[in-house]
Design an enzyme around this catalytic site. Structure first.
Site, PDB file in Angstrom:
ATOM      1  N   GLY A  66       0.804  -1.226   0.000  1.00 20.24           N
ATOM      2  CA  GLY A  66       0.000   0.000   0.000  1.00 20.24           C
ATOM      3  C   GLY A  66       0.826   1.261   0.000  1.00 20.24           C
ATOM      4  O   GLY A  66       0.715   2.092   0.904  1.00 20.24           O
ATOM      5  N   ASN A  82       1.673  -2.334   5.468  1.00 17.22           N
ATOM      6  CA  ASN A  82       1.114  -0.981   5.643  1.00 17.22           C
ATOM      7  C   ASN A  82      -0.282  -0.815   5.049  1.00 17.22           C
ATOM      8  O   ASN A  82      -1.040   0.046   5.500  1.00 17.22           O
ATOM      9  CB  ASN A  82       2.081   0.027   4.998  1.00 17.22           C
ATOM     10  CG  ASN A  82       1.487   1.408   4.908  1.00 17.22           C
ATOM     11  OD1 ASN A  82       1.392   2.123   5.904  1.00 17.22           O
ATOM     12  ND2 ASN A  82       1.042   1.798   3.713  1.00 17.22           N
ATOM     13  N   TYR A  94     -12.252  -1.432  12.399  1.00 17.94           N
ATOM     14  CA  TYR A  94     -10.871  -0.944  12.211  1.00 17.94           C
ATOM     15  C   TYR A  94     -10.034  -1.158  13.483  1.00 17.94           C
ATOM     16  O   TYR A  94      -8.904  -1.661  13.422  1.00 17.94           O
ATOM     17  CB  TYR A  94     -10.936   0.538  11.841  1.00 17.94           C
ATOM     18  CG  TYR A  94      -9.610   1.188  11.539  1.00 17.94           C
ATOM     19  CD1 TYR A  94      -8.973   0.984  10.324  1.00 17.94           C
ATOM     20  CD2 TYR A  94      -9.003   2.040  12.464  1.00 17.94           C
ATOM     21  CE1 TYR A  94      -7.755   1.611  10.042  1.00 17.94           C
ATOM     22  CE2 TYR A  94      -7.801   2.670  12.190  1.00 17.94           C
ATOM     23  CZ  TYR A  94      -7.187   2.454  10.972  1.00 17.94           C
ATOM     24  OH  TYR A  94      -5.981   3.073  10.699  1.00 17.94           O
ATOM     25  N   LYS A 133      -6.715  -3.504  13.960  1.00 22.13           N
ATOM     26  CA  LYS A 133      -5.426  -2.946  14.382  1.00 22.13           C
ATOM     27  C   LYS A 133      -4.952  -3.556  15.711  1.00 22.13           C
ATOM     28  O   LYS A 133      -3.748  -3.724  15.932  1.00 22.13           O
ATOM     29  CB  LYS A 133      -5.530  -1.418  14.486  1.00 22.13           C
ATOM     30  CG  LYS A 133      -5.789  -0.726  13.135  1.00 22.13           C
ATOM     31  CD  LYS A 133      -4.685  -1.031  12.133  1.00 22.13           C
ATOM     32  CE  LYS A 133      -4.820  -0.292  10.830  1.00 22.13           C
ATOM     33  NZ  LYS A 133      -3.765  -0.598   9.864  1.00 22.13           N
ATOM     34  N   ILE A 192      -2.273  11.318  11.645  1.00 18.59           N
ATOM     35  CA  ILE A 192      -1.248  11.660  10.657  1.00 18.59           C
ATOM     36  C   ILE A 192      -1.904  12.465   9.538  1.00 18.59           C
ATOM     37  O   ILE A 192      -2.914  12.043   8.967  1.00 18.59           O
ATOM     38  CB  ILE A 192      -0.588  10.386  10.064  1.00 18.59           C
ATOM     39  CG1 ILE A 192      -0.043   9.476  11.190  1.00 18.59           C
ATOM     40  CG2 ILE A 192       0.514  10.753   9.076  1.00 18.59           C
ATOM     41  CD1 ILE A 192       0.995  10.084  12.103  1.00 18.59           C
TER      42      ILE A 192
END
Ligand code: NDP
Length: 248
Positions: free
Chosen positions: A13, A91, A156, A160, A189
């Protein structure tokens, strides 16, 4: 002299965002880079050209990280092209947000398959060359929400958090073979995607971070270089939060 001279890395990715920054930083540190993408053909071609412009060695591969067989094929092609796989950066990741009340099975499955199953697929695929070479560094891109949870991101956050458990288990299984496995948990980010959000909302997020700014893709990439390089030779099974102090 680069920190990654002589190392071949797979980065999943990398057509944009954090993965792209990792590919650029790895090339600057002397690595040979094999990167993947799902559908962004043009961006991937442009990145391949950028990475190779100053004599770097890099190649983009269209490969769905969620597919087991595709991961095996990718590892075979990278071995054929570059003769080794020293570093794997898992990633590739997606979000399909929604409160649990409204989250459907497809949203759950897509996120778990792309974010978590992909790490299994790729790690399995690189194991043979790493075991043979008796060295390797595997880096899994988790998230602070994998540690803390987050309303609206049950799928999600579970993917993770799963990556962190996977990371610790791989580290325990493969430490004796000199194969290390660590996770990175980025906070907020700022990427092209967040640049499109309402500035006042984004500023509110920044204000809640002890360092009073969002992270940059380069902040994450630099930590990835550390874990990929021999500077971290005795570091395995760890999760490094790159979050400006969000999680202390
Ligand atoms: P982006 O959405 O900017 O980029 C995602 C990348 O993953 C793209 O290159 C995309 O390819 C690729 N990709 C998506 N699905 C697949 C797949 N099935 N197979 C192969 N490649 C795929 O993501 P970010 O840069 O923001 O995030 C990168 C990682 O960091 C993710 O794992 C994310 O969860 C994690 N993270 C990000 C944070 C942030 O604030 N941005 C915070 C915490 C963690 P294509 O362009 O072809 O679709």
């Amino acid at each position: 002299m680069g920190l990654l001279d002589g190392k071949v890395a797979i980065i999943t990715g990398a057509s944009r965002g954090i993965g792209k920054a990792i590919a650029e930083t790895f090339i600057a540190q002397g690595a040979t880079v094999a990167f993947t993408y799902l559908s962004s053909e043009e961006k991937a071609k442009a990145l391949e050209n950028e990475l190779t412009a100053n004599g770097g060695t890099a190649k983009g591969f269209k490969s769905n990280a969620a597919e087991f067989d595709a991961a095996q094929k990718l590892a075979d092609e990278v071995m054929e092209a570059f003769g080794a796989i020293d570093v794997l950066v898992n990633n590739a990741g997606i979000t399909r947000d929604g409160l649990l009340m409204r989250m459907n099975e497809q949203q759950w499955d897509e996120v778990i398959n792309t974010n978590l199953k992909s790490a299994f697929n790729l790690t399995k695929a690189v194991l043979r060359p790493m075991l043979k070479a008796r060295k390797g560094s595997i880096i899994n891109m988790s998230s602070v929400v994998g540690v803390s949870g987050n309303a609206g991101q049950a799928n999600y956050a579970a993917s993770k958090a799963g990556m962190i458990g996977f990371t610790k288990s791989v580290a325990q299984e493969l430490g004796s073979r000199n194969i290390r496995c660590n996770a990175i948990a980025p906070g907020f980010i700022e990427t092209e995607m967040t640049a499109e959000l309402d500035e006042a909302v984004v500023q509110g997020w920044r204000d809640n971070i002890p360092m009073k700014r969002g992270g940059t893709p380069a902040d994450v990439a630099n930590t990835t270089v550390f874990l990929a390089s021999d500077l971290s030779a005795y570091v395995t099974g760890q999760t490094i939060n790159v979050c400006g102090g969000m999680l202390c």
